[in-house]
Design a protein around this motif. Structure first.
Motif, PDB file in Angstrom:
ATOM      1  N   GLU A 183     -52.270  49.756 -51.534  1.00 42.98           N
ATOM      2  CA  GLU A 183     -51.850  49.650 -50.133  1.00 42.98           C
ATOM      3  C   GLU A 183     -50.575  48.826 -49.998  1.00 42.98           C
ATOM      4  O   GLU A 183     -49.688  49.167 -49.213  1.00 42.98           O
ATOM      5  N   GLN A 184     -50.474  47.738 -50.753  1.00 42.82           N
ATOM      6  CA  GLN A 184     -49.253  46.927 -50.731  1.00 42.82           C
ATOM      7  C   GLN A 184     -48.070  47.741 -51.244  1.00 42.82           C
ATOM      8  O   GLN A 184     -46.968  47.679 -50.692  1.00 42.82           O
ATOM      9  N   MET A 185     -48.293  48.502 -52.297  1.00 41.37           N
ATOM     10  CA  MET A 185     -47.234  49.357 -52.837  1.00 41.37           C
ATOM     11  C   MET A 185     -46.792  50.373 -51.790  1.00 41.37           C
ATOM     12  O   MET A 185     -45.595  50.621 -51.621  1.00 41.37           O
ATOM     13  N   GLY A 186     -47.751  50.956 -51.089  1.00 36.21           N
ATOM     14  CA  GLY A 186     -47.424  51.913 -50.042  1.00 36.21           C
ATOM     15  C   GLY A 186     -46.631  51.281 -48.914  1.00 36.21           C
ATOM     16  O   GLY A 186     -45.667  51.872 -48.410  1.00 36.21           O
ATOM     17  N   ARG A 187     -47.005  50.065 -48.514  1.00 36.29           N
ATOM     18  CA  ARG A 187     -46.264  49.368 -47.456  1.00 36.29           C
ATOM     19  C   ARG A 187     -44.824  49.104 -47.882  1.00 36.29           C
ATOM     20  O   ARG A 187     -43.891  49.296 -47.102  1.00 36.29           O
ATOM     21  N   VAL A 188     -44.634  48.663 -49.120  1.00 40.17           N
ATOM     22  CA  VAL A 188     -43.286  48.403 -49.636  1.00 40.17           C
ATOM     23  C   VAL A 188     -42.464  49.684 -49.620  1.00 40.17           C
ATOM     24  O   VAL A 188     -41.306  49.695 -49.195  1.00 40.17           O
ATOM     25  N   PHE A 189     -43.063  50.776 -50.061  1.00 37.39           N
ATOM     26  CA  PHE A 189     -42.366  52.055 -50.091  1.00 37.39           C
ATOM     27  C   PHE A 189     -41.985  52.503 -48.679  1.00 37.39           C
ATOM     28  O   PHE A 189     -40.835  52.876 -48.420  1.00 37.39           O
ATOM     29  N   CYS A 190     -42.925  52.444 -47.753  1.00 41.54           N
ATOM     30  CA  CYS A 190     -42.650  52.889 -46.382  1.00 41.54           C
ATOM     31  C   CYS A 190     -41.607  52.008 -45.703  1.00 41.54           C
ATOM     32  O   CYS A 190     -40.752  52.506 -44.966  1.00 41.54           O
ATOM     33  N   ARG A 191     -41.666  50.710 -45.938  1.00 41.75           N
ATOM     34  CA  ARG A 191     -40.648  49.825 -45.361  1.00 41.75           C
ATOM     35  C   ARG A 191     -39.265  50.158 -45.924  1.00 41.75           C
ATOM     36  O   ARG A 191     -38.266  50.120 -45.207  1.00 41.75           O
ATOM     37  N   TYR A 192     -39.215  50.459 -47.212  1.00 44.82           N
ATOM     38  CA  TYR A 192     -37.937  50.817 -47.827  1.00 44.82           C
ATOM     39  C   TYR A 192     -37.372  52.068 -47.153  1.00 44.82           C
ATOM     40  O   TYR A 192     -36.182  52.130 -46.847  1.00 44.82           O
ATOM     41  N   LEU A 193     -38.206  53.067 -46.915  1.00 48.30           N
ATOM     42  CA  LEU A 193     -37.745  54.282 -46.247  1.00 48.30           C
ATOM     43  C   LEU A 193     -37.257  53.978 -44.840  1.00 48.30           C
ATOM     44  O   LEU A 193     -36.223  54.503 -44.409  1.00 48.30           O
ATOM     45  N   LYS A 194     -37.989  53.133 -44.129  1.00 51.93           N
ATOM     46  CA  LYS A 194     -37.595  52.773 -42.761  1.00 51.93           C
ATOM     47  C   LYS A 194     -36.255  52.042 -42.762  1.00 51.93           C
ATOM     48  O   LYS A 194     -35.407  52.275 -41.900  1.00 51.93           O
ATOM     49  N   ASP A 195     -36.055  51.164 -43.734  1.00 49.52           N
ATOM     50  CA  ASP A 195     -34.827  50.371 -43.810  1.00 49.52           C
ATOM     51  C   ASP A 195     -33.643  51.148 -44.395  1.00 49.52           C
ATOM     52  O   ASP A 195     -32.507  50.696 -44.282  1.00 49.52           O
ATOM     53  N   ASN A 196     -33.910  52.269 -45.049  1.00 49.75           N
ATOM     54  CA  ASN A 196     -32.859  53.049 -45.718  1.00 49.75           C
ATOM     55  C   ASN A 196     -32.972  54.532 -45.369  1.00 49.75           C
ATOM     56  O   ASN A 196     -33.121  55.383 -46.267  1.00 49.75           O
ATOM     57  N   PRO A 197     -32.876  54.886 -44.098  1.00 51.13           N
ATOM     58  CA  PRO A 197     -33.088  56.290 -43.708  1.00 51.13           C
ATOM     59  C   PRO A 197     -32.085  57.260 -44.332  1.00 51.13           C
ATOM     60  O   PRO A 197     -32.414  58.424 -44.553  1.00 51.13           O
ATOM     61  N   ALA A 198     -30.911  56.806 -44.662  1.00 51.27           N
ATOM     62  CA  ALA A 198     -29.911  57.698 -45.252  1.00 51.27           C
ATOM     63  C   ALA A 198     -30.284  58.136 -46.670  1.00 51.27           C
ATOM     64  O   ALA A 198     -29.745  59.113 -47.178  1.00 51.27           O
ATOM     65  N   LYS A 199     -31.206  57.426 -47.293  1.00 51.39           N
ATOM     66  CA  LYS A 199     -31.581  57.734 -48.673  1.00 51.39           C
ATOM     67  C   LYS A 199     -32.820  58.623 -48.766  1.00 51.39           C
ATOM     68  O   LYS A 199     -33.226  58.989 -49.865  1.00 51.39           O
ATOM     69  N   THR A 200     -33.428  58.969 -47.646  1.00 49.28           N
ATOM     70  CA  THR A 200     -34.720  59.662 -47.684  1.00 49.28           C
ATOM     71  C   THR A 200     -34.675  61.069 -48.268  1.00 49.28           C
ATOM     72  O   THR A 200     -35.726  61.635 -48.547  1.00 49.28           O
ATOM     73  N   SER A 201     -33.500  61.622 -48.486  1.00 52.58           N
ATOM     74  CA  SER A 201     -33.433  62.948 -49.103  1.00 52.58           C
ATOM     75  C   SER A 201     -33.468  62.872 -50.632  1.00 52.58           C
ATOM     76  O   SER A 201     -33.533  63.905 -51.301  1.00 52.58           O
TER      77      SER A 201
END
Length: 85
Positions: A47-65
């Motif tokens: 769950e902690q790993m998932g939170r870190v991953f999701c926060r990274y996506l939220k903070d870096n939307p240009a990289k989501t592709s």
């Protein structure tokens, strides 16, 4: 990852499985574990790993592709960089 503080169980499982695969590759491949550019804290949960991953996506939307495995690696490197010896 609609709510980075409560990641989907599939996202958490993927992040955990990705790390397990990387570590298995290091052991089976005979490579030095310094190839990993992140150091998970003891007893980190999926769950902690998932939170870190999701926060990274939220903070870096240009990289989501980018491919998901690269995004997980980048998220872990930002959240849990290895300390210099």
């Amino acid at each position: 990852c609609s709510n980075p503080d409560e990641p989907d169980k599939v996202i958490s499982a993927y992040a955990w499985g990705w790390d397990e695969g990387m570590n298995l590759g290091v052991v089976v491949g005979g490579k030095d574990d310094k190839a990993l550019k992140y150091c998970l804290p003891p007893r980190v949960t999926p769950e902690q790993m998932g939170r870190v991953f999701c926060r990274y996506l939220k903070d870096n939307p240009a990289k989501t592709s980018a491919p998901m495995f690269l995004l997980v690696a980048a998220a872990f490197e930002v959240a849990w960089p290895c300390k210099a010896p």
